[in-house]
Design an enzyme around this catalytic site. Structure first.
Site, short mmCIF file in Angstrom:
data_model
loop_
_atom_site.label_atom_id
_atom_site.label_comp_id
_atom_site.label_asym_id
_atom_site.label_seq_id
_atom_site.Cartn_x
_atom_site.Cartn_y
_atom_site.Cartn_z
N LYS A 87 0.86 -1.19 0.00
CA LYS A 87 0.00 0.00 0.00
C LYS A 87 0.89 1.24 0.00
O LYS A 87 1.73 1.43 0.89
CB LYS A 87 -0.87 -0.03 1.25
CG LYS A 87 -2.23 0.54 1.10
CD LYS A 87 -3.04 0.20 2.34
CE LYS A 87 -4.30 1.00 2.39
NZ LYS A 87 -4.92 0.92 3.71
C1 E4P Z 1 -8.17 1.32 3.99
O1 E4P Z 1 -7.48 0.95 3.09
C2 E4P Z 1 -8.14 2.70 4.51
O2 E4P Z 1 -6.92 2.97 5.11
C3 E4P Z 1 -9.28 2.86 5.47
O3 E4P Z 1 -10.46 2.40 4.85
C4 E4P Z 1 -9.45 4.28 5.97
O4 E4P Z 1 -10.64 4.32 6.72
P1 E4P Z 1 -11.01 5.54 7.70
O5 E4P Z 1 -11.29 6.73 6.88
O6 E4P Z 1 -12.22 5.04 8.43
O7 E4P Z 1 -9.83 5.74 8.61
#
Ligand code: E4P
Length: 218
Positions: A87
């Site tokens: 990521k």
């Molecule tokens: C996933 O890949 C993201 O980091 C996550 O969905 C972010 O979610 P949030 O906005 O609830 O922190």
């Protein structure tokens, strides 16, 4: 549409996996910190533990913000398990790192995406997944699902292979709306997945069926 769970909590991951509908897991540094996983070696071991629970794509996030650091981390992360997807944040060096990973057969998830322009850059760099954060957009009074629809449309125009992974999901309705507009993947908290089961007529209907069975069969 693929279902990923958006957590680093092993119990939640096991519960979602037990449903038999889970295709992968996404994590981020905040989710790791939330459950008290700190230190580079512990974090790496935690990714391996997740990979041992779910046979699907597991996103592991870099913490470097420079090209060299991201590439070094990408190599370390993919060495942990074949299902790891690296990521990488949507910043300038991130796009360079995405392209390097594409050229070196490392699968990627471009994160922190909030616009169609960013989505085009990530697709051009060959990202495997693109993570637009719809809940965070809704939080500032923009329409997160509308962005998913826009990106799906653009990607279809050009046949980009990057999969649109709707992230920052807050509720079951987000999942349904993402399905309507053609998201390839949704990554959801366990509560949002469980929310999909709920319908009062199902509960009332089941109670009636069981009561009628009991009347006839004691
Ligand atoms: C996933 O890949 C993201 O980091 C996550 O969905 C972010 O979610 P949030 O906005 O609830 O922190």
């Amino acid at each position: 549409m693929k279902f990923f769970i958006d957590t680093a909590d092993l119990n939640e991951i096991k519960e979602a996996a037990s449903l038999g509908i889970l295709d992968g897991v996404t994590t981020n540094p905040s989710l790791m910190a939330k459950i008290g996983i700190t230190g580079a070696e512990n974090i790496k071991q935690h990714y391996i533990d997740i990979c041992n629970i779910v046979d699907g794509d597991i996103s592991a996030e870099v913490i470097s913000t420079d090209f060299e650091g991201m590439v070094r981390e990408a190599k370390e992360l993919v060495a942990l398990h074949p299902n790891i997807v690296v990521k990488i944040p949507m910043i300038k060096d991130g796009v360079k790192a995405l392209k390097w990973c594409t050229d070196n057969n490392i699968r990627t998830n471009c994160t922190l995406v909030f616009s169609a322009g960013q989505a085009i850059l990530a697709a051009k760099a060959g990202a495997t997944y693109l993570s637009p954060f719809i809940g965070r957009l809704d939080d500032i009074n923009w329409d997160g699902v509308q962005l998913i629809e826009q990106i799906v449309h653009i990607y279809r125009n050009y046949g980009y292979e990057t999969q649109v992974l709707a992230a920052s999901i807050r509720n079951p309705l987000h999942i349904i709306r993402c399905a309507e507009v053609g998201a390839d993947v949704v990554t959801c908290p366990l509560s949002s997945i469980m929310g999909l089961f709920k319908h009062p007529l199902t509960d009332i209907g089941l109670a009636q069926f069981l009561a009628d069975y009991k009347k006839g069969n004691g």
